[in-house]
Design a protein around this motif. Structure first.
Motif, PDB file in Angstrom:
ATOM      1  N   MET A 148      63.225  52.431  76.998  1.00 16.20           N
ATOM      2  CA  MET A 148      63.416  51.104  76.431  1.00 16.20           C
ATOM      3  C   MET A 148      62.043  50.495  76.163  1.00 16.20           C
ATOM      4  SD  MET A 148      65.863  49.007  75.514  1.00 16.20           S
ATOM      5  CE  MET A 148      67.178  50.013  76.129  1.00 16.20           C
ATOM      6  N   PRO A 149      61.837  49.911  74.991  1.00 18.39           N
ATOM      7  CA  PRO A 149      60.543  49.280  74.708  1.00 18.39           C
ATOM      8  C   PRO A 149      60.217  48.184  75.716  1.00 18.39           C
ATOM      9  CG  PRO A 149      61.841  49.504  72.700  1.00 18.39           C
ATOM     10  CD  PRO A 149      62.728  49.875  73.847  1.00 18.39           C
ATOM     11  N   SER A 150      58.930  48.011  76.020  1.00 22.54           N
ATOM     12  CA  SER A 150      58.515  47.039  77.032  1.00 22.54           C
ATOM     13  C   SER A 150      58.811  45.600  76.625  1.00 22.54           C
ATOM     14  CB  SER A 150      57.023  47.193  77.330  1.00 22.54           C
ATOM     15  OG  SER A 150      56.274  46.956  76.149  1.00 22.54           O
ATOM     16  N   ALA A 151      59.001  45.329  75.334  1.00 22.98           N
ATOM     17  CA  ALA A 151      59.317  43.965  74.872  1.00 22.98           C
ATOM     18  C   ALA A 151      60.732  43.550  75.242  1.00 22.98           C
ATOM     19  CB  ALA A 151      59.132  43.873  73.361  1.00 22.98           C
ATOM     20  N   CYS A 152      61.546  44.498  75.693  1.00 18.62           N
ATOM     21  CA  CYS A 152      62.918  44.204  76.109  1.00 18.62           C
ATOM     22  C   CYS A 152      62.906  43.906  77.603  1.00 18.62           C
ATOM     23  CB  CYS A 152      63.837  45.382  75.830  1.00 18.62           C
ATOM     24  SG  CYS A 152      63.977  45.801  74.090  1.00 18.62           S
ATOM     25  N   THR A 153      63.191  42.672  77.961  1.00 20.34           N
ATOM     26  CA  THR A 153      63.190  42.258  79.355  1.00 20.34           C
ATOM     27  C   THR A 153      64.521  42.609  80.002  1.00 20.34           C
ATOM     28  OG1 THR A 153      61.760  40.414  78.743  1.00 20.34           O
ATOM     29  CG2 THR A 153      62.842  40.295  80.897  1.00 20.34           C
ATOM     30  N   PRO A 154      64.529  43.452  81.047  1.00 20.33           N
ATOM     31  CA  PRO A 154      65.803  43.801  81.687  1.00 20.33           C
ATOM     32  C   PRO A 154      66.363  42.618  82.481  1.00 20.33           C
ATOM     33  CG  PRO A 154      63.974  44.906  82.796  1.00 20.33           C
ATOM     34  CD  PRO A 154      63.396  44.162  81.647  1.00 20.33           C
ATOM     35  N   MET A 155      67.679  42.493  82.471  1.00 22.53           N
ATOM     36  CA  MET A 155      68.359  41.451  83.245  1.00 22.53           C
ATOM     37  C   MET A 155      69.561  42.063  83.941  1.00 22.53           C
ATOM     38  SD  MET A 155      68.363  37.962  81.002  1.00 22.53           S
ATOM     39  CE  MET A 155      68.773  36.953  82.407  1.00 22.53           C
ATOM     40  N   ALA A 156      69.704  41.770  85.222  1.00 23.83           N
ATOM     41  CA  ALA A 156      70.862  42.223  85.983  1.00 23.83           C
ATOM     42  C   ALA A 156      72.090  41.419  85.562  1.00 23.83           C
ATOM     43  CB  ALA A 156      70.614  42.059  87.476  1.00 23.83           C
ATOM     44  N   ALA A 157      73.248  42.010  85.697  1.00 22.37           N
ATOM     45  CA  ALA A 157      74.497  41.389  85.260  1.00 22.37           C
ATOM     46  C   ALA A 157      74.698  40.006  85.866  1.00 22.37           C
ATOM     47  CB  ALA A 157      75.675  42.294  85.598  1.00 22.37           C
ATOM     48  N   ASN A 158      74.325  39.817  87.131  1.00 20.10           N
ATOM     49  CA  ASN A 158      74.547  38.508  87.772  1.00 20.10           C
ATOM     50  C   ASN A 158      73.556  37.448  87.293  1.00 20.10           C
ATOM     51  OD1 ASN A 158      72.440  39.761  89.061  1.00 20.10           O
ATOM     52  ND2 ASN A 158      73.059  39.167  91.116  1.00 20.10           N
ATOM     53  N   ASP A 159      72.526  37.822  86.520  1.00 24.95           N
ATOM     54  CA  ASP A 159      71.567  36.864  85.969  1.00 24.95           C
ATOM     55  C   ASP A 159      71.843  36.516  84.504  1.00 24.95           C
ATOM     56  OD1 ASP A 159      70.150  36.757  88.366  1.00 24.95           O
ATOM     57  OD2 ASP A 159      68.904  38.469  87.807  1.00 24.95           O
ATOM     58  N   LEU A 160      72.848  37.138  83.907  1.00 28.34           N
ATOM     59  CA  LEU A 160      73.159  36.909  82.494  1.00 28.34           C
ATOM     60  C   LEU A 160      73.914  35.599  82.305  1.00 28.34           C
ATOM     61  CD1 LEU A 160      74.423  40.490  81.540  1.00 28.34           C
ATOM     62  CD2 LEU A 160      72.175  39.505  81.108  1.00 28.34           C
ATOM     63  N   PRO A 161      73.792  34.988  81.127  1.00 23.65           N
ATOM     64  CA  PRO A 161      74.622  33.804  80.848  1.00 23.65           C
ATOM     65  C   PRO A 161      76.108  34.157  80.965  1.00 23.65           C
ATOM     66  CG  PRO A 161      72.920  34.065  79.171  1.00 23.65           C
ATOM     67  CD  PRO A 161      72.885  35.300  80.026  1.00 23.65           C
ATOM     68  N   ASP A 162      76.899  33.208  81.443  1.00 23.18           N
ATOM     69  CA  ASP A 162      78.328  33.451  81.649  1.00 23.18           C
ATOM     70  C   ASP A 162      79.119  33.531  80.352  1.00 23.18           C
ATOM     71  OD1 ASP A 162      78.018  33.448  84.408  1.00 23.18           O
ATOM     72  OD2 ASP A 162      78.383  31.283  84.553  1.00 23.18           O
ATOM     73  N   ASP A 163      78.549  33.013  79.259  1.00 22.03           N
ATOM     74  CA  ASP A 163      79.315  32.888  78.030  1.00 22.03           C
ATOM     75  C   ASP A 163      78.867  33.841  76.919  1.00 22.03           C
ATOM     76  OD1 ASP A 163      76.875  31.609  77.614  1.00 22.03           O
ATOM     77  OD2 ASP A 163      77.742  29.942  76.493  1.00 22.03           O
ATOM     78  N   LEU A 164      78.346  35.022  77.278  1.00 19.69           N
ATOM     79  CA  LEU A 164      77.904  35.974  76.266  1.00 19.69           C
ATOM     80  C   LEU A 164      79.086  36.493  75.459  1.00 19.69           C
ATOM     81  CD1 LEU A 164      75.200  38.149  78.067  1.00 19.69           C
ATOM     82  CD2 LEU A 164      74.852  36.402  76.319  1.00 19.69           C
ATOM     83  N   VAL A 165      78.871  36.613  74.139  1.00 21.58           N
ATOM     84  CA  VAL A 165      79.886  37.114  73.218  1.00 21.58           C
ATOM     85  C   VAL A 165      79.254  38.245  72.409  1.00 21.58           C
ATOM     86  CG1 VAL A 165      81.383  36.544  71.267  1.00 21.58           C
ATOM     87  CG2 VAL A 165      80.946  34.835  73.045  1.00 21.58           C
ATOM     88  N   GLU A 166      79.933  39.381  72.352  1.00 22.04           N
ATOM     89  CA  GLU A 166      79.430  40.507  71.567  1.00 22.04           C
ATOM     90  C   GLU A 166      79.638  40.208  70.082  1.00 22.04           C
ATOM     91  OE1 GLU A 166      80.187  45.235  70.688  1.00 22.04           O
ATOM     92  OE2 GLU A 166      81.249  44.300  72.353  1.00 22.04           O
ATOM     93  N   LEU A 167      78.544  40.299  69.295  1.00 23.22           N
ATOM     94  CA  LEU A 167      78.619  39.962  67.876  1.00 23.22           C
ATOM     95  C   LEU A 167      78.325  41.129  66.941  1.00 23.22           C
ATOM     96  CD1 LEU A 167      76.894  36.465  67.895  1.00 23.22           C
ATOM     97  CD2 LEU A 167      79.327  37.001  67.922  1.00 23.22           C
ATOM     98  N   GLY A 168      77.856  42.245  67.471  1.00 23.07           N
ATOM     99  CA  GLY A 168      77.555  43.390  66.623  1.00 23.07           C
ATOM    100  C   GLY A 168      76.867  44.478  67.419  1.00 23.07           C
ATOM    101  N   TYR A 169      76.256  45.416  66.690  1.00 24.26           N
ATOM    102  CA  TYR A 169      75.529  46.500  67.355  1.00 24.26           C
ATOM    103  C   TYR A 169      74.340  46.914  66.494  1.00 24.26           C
ATOM    104  CZ  TYR A 169      77.926  49.575  64.061  1.00 24.26           C
ATOM    105  OH  TYR A 169      78.389  50.167  62.909  1.00 24.26           O
ATOM    106  N   VAL A 170      73.342  47.476  67.150  1.00 22.97           N
ATOM    107  CA  VAL A 170      72.163  47.967  66.443  1.00 22.97           C
ATOM    108  C   VAL A 170      72.551  49.287  65.782  1.00 22.97           C
ATOM    109  CG1 VAL A 170      69.762  48.714  66.629  1.00 22.97           C
ATOM    110  CG2 VAL A 170      70.615  46.853  68.098  1.00 22.97           C
ATOM    111  N   ALA A 171      72.578  49.284  64.443  1.00 26.69           N
ATOM    112  CA  ALA A 171      72.996  50.471  63.706  1.00 26.69           C
ATOM    113  C   ALA A 171      71.849  51.469  63.544  1.00 26.69           C
ATOM    114  CB  ALA A 171      73.537  50.070  62.329  1.00 26.69           C
ATOM    115  N   GLU A 172      70.642  50.929  63.321  1.00 32.46           N
ATOM    116  CA  GLU A 172      69.488  51.816  63.123  1.00 32.46           C
ATOM    117  C   GLU A 172      68.222  50.977  63.014  1.00 32.46           C
ATOM    118  OE1 GLU A 172      69.979  53.893  59.413  1.00 32.46           O
ATOM    119  OE2 GLU A 172      70.609  52.086  58.373  1.00 32.46           O
ATOM    120  N   ALA A 173      67.102  51.671  62.931  1.00 34.10           N
ATOM    121  CA  ALA A 173      65.837  50.999  62.644  1.00 34.10           C
ATOM    122  C   ALA A 173      65.816  50.660  61.161  1.00 34.10           C
ATOM    123  CB  ALA A 173      64.665  51.905  62.997  1.00 34.10           C
TER     124      ALA A 173
END
Length: 190
Positions: free
Chosen positions: A1-26
């Protein structure tokens, strides 16, 4: 994973996350991502300055700051801060893109986000319970409510059944997203 991506544990995530899409490619050679949104309108993704990226089936996520984004041929292309080069962008391919519901723009009158309709109790004009919204479909002309309700199979075993109700003014008379309630002109036997 690139270093610019900050990892977050599930219990630290916002409660209201909604999936809106996916990374298809570069997209290109400078670290841009091409995201395939789940909805035809990618306005929420375009307006969000921060995305949570998650591998399908995992609870933990990575946070990326979005420097720029725009629509491109039915998708969204975005430049995350700190993602340099095509290889770093390719490492994010397949990740789901999530945004907090609280970051969504306020909808116009008589407009609704699908995520706000899921789980609503549906009754008809006669006050009969028709079930609960389990999802929506887009048939190209309009949205369709998928309403599930308890039923029994031929042997009497319990199972869920489904009603499909067009989400158009002709049938939908009231939508109360705060109260989780939708009133429709629809019979129990339709």
């Amino acid at each position: 994973m690139p270093s610019a991506c900050t990892p977050m544990a599930a219990n630290d995530l916002p409660d209201d996350l909604v999936e809106l899409g996916y990374v298809a490619e570069a997209h290109g050679i400078r670290g841009w991502l091409k995201v395939q949104p789940h909805a035809a309108d990618g306005a929420v993704l375009l307006g969000a300055g921060r995305w949570w990226l998650r591998r399908p089936g995992e609870r933990d996520a990575y946070v990326v700051e979005i420097a720029r984004s725009r629509e491109h041929s039915g998708s969204i292309v975005a430049q995350p801060k700190g993602i340099e080069g095509r290889d770093a962008a390719e490492a994010l391919k397949g990740l789901q893109v999530w945004v907090p519901r609280s970051a969504f723009p306020v909808p116009q009158e008589d407009e609704f986000y699908w995520v706000d309709l899921i789980g609503a109790q549906v009754t008809n004009l006669q006050g009969e319970a028709l079930g609960k919204v389990s999802g929506l479909l887009d048939n190209g002309a309009h949205a369709v409510l998928r309403v599930t309700y308890p039923a029994t199979d031929r042997r009497g075993a319990p199972q869920d059944a489904e009603r499909l109700i067009p989400f158009v003014a002709q049938y939908v008379h009231e939508v109360d997203t705060a109260g989780g309630r939708i009133v429709v002109d629809w019979g129990r036997d339709y």
